[in-house]
Enzyme design. Structure first.
Site, PDB file in Angstrom:
ATOM      1  CE  LYS A  56      38.733   0.954 -22.675  1.00 20.60           C
ATOM      2  NZ  LYS A  56      38.309  -0.327 -21.394  1.00 20.60           N
ATOM      3  CG  ASP A  96      42.374   1.204 -20.519  1.00 17.18           C
ATOM      4  OD1 ASP A  96      42.849   0.371 -21.159  1.00 17.18           O
ATOM      5  OD2 ASP A  96      41.655   1.868 -20.058  1.00 17.18           O
TER       6      ASP A  96
END
Length: 310
Positions: A17, A145
């Protein structure tokens, strides 16, 4: 354990990401910070192969140097498999083989992607079929995350980054990622931020306890407008990352001088993400970074989250 026809080996992948916005609130009494972030999943994936076994193990391969990664019970992928096994009352174990492509300690959520792909692979391997909501619940217990690595796409994360709201992102964004030779410890970067804020408390505005994502970021994502997004990229952890690794400033300058619309340190760093306005521009930026002896790759976003592969 659920019964029925099952494969003895299952493969899954999950993306790294980029944080196109990361606002960090004040240090809380529990030692954590509330954050507000806009995540975008990009086309750089961790690949996990899960094979039925009597116990839990993991081994690594792939182009990212991985010699110093733990293969014990503290490894996030092993923790993910064990947590899922407890949830599903699985009595056996799993042998994990992870092909690493996301830089380690690079601010791109590589360990979280390992955990997310492991959850998806083991859920299928053991015939549990718990559903995404249950996997996200386990993911939140593993790390901030992990839920986004499961979800993918583009999303706003609040709390510790694990409370997700999908965000609309039209079209495709072109990025070039420049890797550093060494990683940065996320706790060290947050500590440097807190120390800087404490030292300059009289000169800077106090951090908001509950940060929010800049509305202009969401507008740029909805419009699919790279130039608009480049103007509003923001990361509160960039300055402390640059203090801990000053040479990143040169990388940012080189990428922007080479034609990128803008550069930003991803997450806690030290990976630097350069936003470009086209495939051609991204290729040129990558080539110029490579000519300067930097490891650079071209990726696109958004891409889907963790999923099974053949």
């Amino acid at each position: 354990m659920a019964q029925g026809s099952r494969r003895s080996t299952v493969r899954a992948k999950a993306p790294g990401k980029i944080n196109v916005h990361l606002g960090v609130g004040a240090l809380q009494d529990d030692g954590y910070h509330d954050v507000a972030t806009a995540y975008q999943a990009v086309s750089l994936h961790e690949l996990v192969e899960a094979t039925e076994a009597d116990d839990f193990s993991v081994r690594f391969s792939g182009p990212v140097p991985h010699e110093h990664l733990s293969t014990g019970a503290d490894n996030l992928a092993i923790r993910a498999a064990m947590a899922l096994a407890r949830r599903g009352r699985v009595t056996g174990g799993v042998a994990l083989s992870i092909e690493k492509h996301v830089p380690i300690a690079g601010g791109m959520g590589g360990g979280s992607a390992d955990a997310a792909a492991t959850l998806v692979a083991c859920d299928e391997l053991w015939g549990l079929h718990l559903g995404r909501e249950a996997l996200h619940e386990i993911g939140r217990e593993l790390g901030a995350d992990v839920p986004f690595a499961l979800a993918g796409g583009t999303a706003v994360g609040t709390g510790r980054g694990d409370r997700l709201t999908p965000a609309l992102a039209r079209g495709q964004f072109h990025w070039v990622l420049a890797y550093a030779e060494a990683g940065l410890s996320t706790p060290d970067v947050y500590r440097a931020l807190d120390e800087h804020r404490a030292m300059h408390a009289a000169d800077i505005a106090p951090a908001h306890d509950v940060p929010t994502v800049d509305a202009r970021v969401l507008q740029a994502l909805r419009a699919g407008d790279a130039s608009m997004l480049a103007e509003v990229l923001q990361n509160d952890l960039q300055a402390p990352a640059l203090r801990l690794m000053p040479r990143l400033a040169g990388t940012l300058e080189l990428g922007e001088r080479s034609g990128a619309l803008a550069g930003i340190v991803s997450g806690s760093g030290p990976t630097v993400a350069f936003l470009c306005d086209s495939v051609e521009s991204a290729m040129e930026v990558r080539e110029r970074l490579a000519a300067a002896q930097l490891t650079a790759v071209k990726v696109t976003g958004p891409v889907p989250g963790a999923r099974l592969i053949d």
